[in-house]
Design a protein around this motif. Structure first.
Motif, PDB file in Angstrom:
ATOM      1  N   TYR A 121       0.904  -1.015  -0.022  1.00  0.00           N
ATOM      2  CA  TYR A 121      -0.142  -0.044  -0.010  1.00  0.00           C
ATOM      3  C   TYR A 121       0.874   1.258   0.126  1.00  0.00           C
ATOM      4  O   TYR A 121       1.917   1.470   0.746  1.00  0.00           O
ATOM      5  CB  TYR A 121      -0.705  -0.080   1.379  1.00  0.00           C
ATOM      6  N   SER A 122       0.481   2.209  -0.824  1.00  0.00           N
ATOM      7  CA  SER A 122       1.465   3.494  -0.927  1.00  0.00           C
ATOM      8  C   SER A 122       0.403   4.433  -1.362  1.00  0.00           C
ATOM      9  O   SER A 122      -0.419   4.709  -1.472  1.00  0.00           O
ATOM     10  CB  SER A 122       2.586   3.115  -1.725  1.00  0.00           C
ATOM     11  N   TYR A 123       1.393   5.597  -1.698  1.00  0.00           N
ATOM     12  CA  TYR A 123       0.780   6.850  -2.333  1.00  0.00           C
ATOM     13  C   TYR A 123       1.837   7.265  -3.587  1.00  0.00           C
ATOM     14  O   TYR A 123       2.977   6.778  -3.487  1.00  0.00           O
ATOM     15  CB  TYR A 123       0.285   7.715  -1.483  1.00  0.00           C
ATOM     16  N   THR A 124       1.328   8.273  -4.154  1.00  0.00           N
ATOM     17  CA  THR A 124       2.014   8.981  -5.438  1.00  0.00           C
ATOM     18  C   THR A 124       2.752  10.221  -4.770  1.00  0.00           C
ATOM     19  O   THR A 124       2.075  10.940  -3.952  1.00  0.00           O
ATOM     20  CB  THR A 124       1.347   9.168  -6.518  1.00  0.00           C
ATOM     21  N   THR A 125       3.858  10.484  -5.241  1.00  0.00           N
ATOM     22  CA  THR A 125       4.611  11.398  -4.806  1.00  0.00           C
ATOM     23  C   THR A 125       5.606  12.308  -6.005  1.00  0.00           C
ATOM     24  O   THR A 125       5.355  11.536  -6.813  1.00  0.00           O
ATOM     25  CB  THR A 125       5.618  11.330  -3.531  1.00  0.00           C
ATOM     26  N   LEU A 126       6.155  13.260  -5.777  1.00  0.00           N
ATOM     27  CA  LEU A 126       7.149  13.750  -6.728  1.00  0.00           C
ATOM     28  C   LEU A 126       8.577  13.903  -6.082  1.00  0.00           C
ATOM     29  O   LEU A 126       8.862  14.405  -5.099  1.00  0.00           O
ATOM     30  CB  LEU A 126       6.443  15.225  -7.031  1.00  0.00           C
ATOM     31  N   SER A 133       3.147  -3.033   3.813  1.00  0.00           N
ATOM     32  CA  SER A 133       2.273  -4.110   3.905  1.00  0.00           C
ATOM     33  C   SER A 133       1.165  -3.651   4.602  1.00  0.00           C
ATOM     34  O   SER A 133      -0.202  -4.429   4.331  1.00  0.00           O
ATOM     35  CB  SER A 133       2.746  -5.545   4.057  1.00  0.00           C
ATOM     36  N   THR A 134       1.004  -2.498   4.982  1.00  0.00           N
ATOM     37  CA  THR A 134      -0.191  -1.943   5.582  1.00  0.00           C
ATOM     38  C   THR A 134      -0.467  -0.629   4.941  1.00  0.00           C
ATOM     39  O   THR A 134       0.559   0.075   4.692  1.00  0.00           O
ATOM     40  CB  THR A 134      -0.296  -1.683   7.019  1.00  0.00           C
ATOM     41  N   PRO A 135      -1.757  -0.136   5.050  1.00  0.00           N
ATOM     42  CA  PRO A 135      -1.986   1.257   4.374  1.00  0.00           C
ATOM     43  C   PRO A 135      -1.309   2.491   5.156  1.00  0.00           C
ATOM     44  O   PRO A 135      -1.227   2.353   6.425  1.00  0.00           O
ATOM     45  CB  PRO A 135      -3.678   1.287   4.727  1.00  0.00           C
ATOM     46  N   PRO A 136      -0.714   3.397   4.466  1.00  0.00           N
ATOM     47  CA  PRO A 136       0.055   4.423   5.310  1.00  0.00           C
ATOM     48  C   PRO A 136      -1.098   5.524   5.904  1.00  0.00           C
ATOM     49  O   PRO A 136      -2.220   5.460   5.643  1.00  0.00           O
ATOM     50  CB  PRO A 136       0.708   5.458   4.189  1.00  0.00           C
ATOM     51  N   GLU A 137      -0.396   6.036   6.957  1.00  0.00           N
ATOM     52  CA  GLU A 137      -1.192   6.984   7.881  1.00  0.00           C
ATOM     53  C   GLU A 137      -1.044   8.192   7.242  1.00  0.00           C
ATOM     54  O   GLU A 137      -0.354   8.745   6.331  1.00  0.00           O
ATOM     55  CB  GLU A 137      -0.824   6.964   9.262  1.00  0.00           C
ATOM     56  N   GLY A 138      -2.135   9.125   7.751  1.00  0.00           N
ATOM     57  CA  GLY A 138      -2.300  10.594   7.118  1.00  0.00           C
ATOM     58  C   GLY A 138      -3.011  10.814   6.333  1.00  0.00           C
ATOM     59  O   GLY A 138      -3.514   9.872   5.465  1.00  0.00           O
ATOM     60  N   GLU A 139      -3.263  12.146   5.729  1.00  0.00           N
ATOM     61  CA  GLU A 139      -4.026  12.435   4.616  1.00  0.00           C
ATOM     62  C   GLU A 139      -3.435  12.353   3.451  1.00  0.00           C
ATOM     63  O   GLU A 139      -2.259  12.973   2.958  1.00  0.00           O
ATOM     64  CB  GLU A 139      -4.623  13.937   4.972  1.00  0.00           C
ATOM     65  N   ILE A 140      -4.073  11.577   2.446  1.00  0.00           N
ATOM     66  CA  ILE A 140      -3.532  11.437   1.124  1.00  0.00           C
ATOM     67  C   ILE A 140      -4.663  11.758   0.299  1.00  0.00           C
ATOM     68  O   ILE A 140      -5.815  11.065   0.171  1.00  0.00           O
ATOM     69  CB  ILE A 140      -3.043  10.123   0.803  1.00  0.00           C
ATOM     70  N   LYS A 141      -4.412  12.883  -0.735  1.00  0.00           N
ATOM     71  CA  LYS A 141      -5.885  13.240  -1.464  1.00  0.00           C
ATOM     72  C   LYS A 141      -5.849  12.492  -2.957  1.00  0.00           C
ATOM     73  O   LYS A 141      -5.168  12.177  -3.351  1.00  0.00           O
ATOM     74  CB  LYS A 141      -5.437  14.743  -1.870  1.00  0.00           C
TER      75      LYS A 141
END
Length: 281
Positions: free
Chosen positions: A124-129, A266-274
């Motif tokens: 599990y992750s998210y997108t960054t630059l 392997s677990t969803p990240p914490e914090g706000e991800i838009k």
């Protein structure tokens, strides 16, 4: 038995044999690999730092995705063989039968689900630059991507994000991470839109480049999984059983911390991800 009756009997037997042969189904991928008689052929790039790459000392493939796949194979009682290839060719390789599955930080998307099956998520992750440290490559918000050059593969979600905000994507084929990062550093490109963990590890691995993760842009929460043919339902089910077990017993967390600087992917990240509106994933 007279000759006519004998010939008629032989003809019927021939028809039955041919019908039986024609109705037999080809063994499924799971049937072929479940006893270890054949290997599950796994496509991966071998060029993504911490995800799928070659160890400098042994020249062996390793990384989070590679070791996750090996753990799944061991739990499922099957053998695997990795086939290195560029990301853009992986789905075609599944369709052609060159590989059985692919694992390469591949995001689950609705578009991909139309044509392929996915395992349950293993990451599990998210997108960054990734941007230049000096001035953040002139990018304060995603709207500032207009007119910029993004370094990456052509058929990724990250390229879709770049295009959505008016950036173009320079493609590299199956290039190593340092090539992407060097081009941002020297100004040939402006940004790398990518997965958080891959980006963080890439910067950490090549400290000679004056690059940072953008401090204010965290978007598009993602789930990564193993991709395979829609026909391989039994293979999908058995891979998912192994994933559930390895998540529950902490195996994936242990592997993740080894490759992602102590973080558990392997677990969803914490914090706000838009979420990003207007992109059909």
């Amino acid at each position: 038995m007279n000759r006519k009756l004998w010939l008629y009997t032989i003809s019927l037997l021939t028809i039955f044999v041919l019908a039986a042969c024609g109705s037999s189904e080809e063994a499924s991928t799971w049937d072929k690999v479940k006893d270890g008689e054949e290997e599950l052929v796994v496509g991966t790039s071998g060029t993504l730092v911490a995800v799928s790459y070659k160890d400098e000392d042994s020249d062996e493939l390793t990384g989070y995705d590679v070791e996750v796949m090996r753990a799944i194979a061991e739990e499922a009682g099957i053998e695997v063989r990795f086939e290195q290839m560029g990301f853009d060719g992986m789905t075609a390789a599944i369709n052609s039968g060159r590989i059985d599955v692919a694992i390469n930080d591949i995001e689950i998307t609705e578009e991909r689900k139309e044509n392929f099956a996915f395992s349950d998520p293993y990451k599990y992750s998210y997108t960054t630059l990734v941007v230049r440290e000096d001035g953040l490559s002139g990018i304060e918000t995603l709207q500032d991507l207009e007119g910029k050059v993004n370094g990456g593969a052509a058929t990724t979600v990250f390229a879709d994000i770049a295009e959505h905000y008016g950036a173009t994507t320079k493609t590299y084929g199956n290039a190593t991470n340092d090539q992407y990062l060097r081009d941002v550093d020297n100004g040939r490109t402006d940004v790398i839109i990518n997965d958080y963990y891959a980006s963080k590890l890439g910067i950490n691995a090549f400290p000679q480049f004056d690059l940072v993760l953008h401090p204010d842009i965290k978007v598009h929460p993602t789930e990564q999984a193993i991709i395979m043919s829609k026909e391989d339902k039994e293979l999908q089910e058995n891979i998912n059983k192994a994933i559930d077990k390895l998540k529950e017993d902490g195996t994936f967390a242990e592997i993740s911390k080894e490759f992602f600087l102590g973080e558990d992917a392997s677990t969803p990240p914490e914090g706000e991800i838009k979420e990003i509106e207007g992109i059909d994933y």
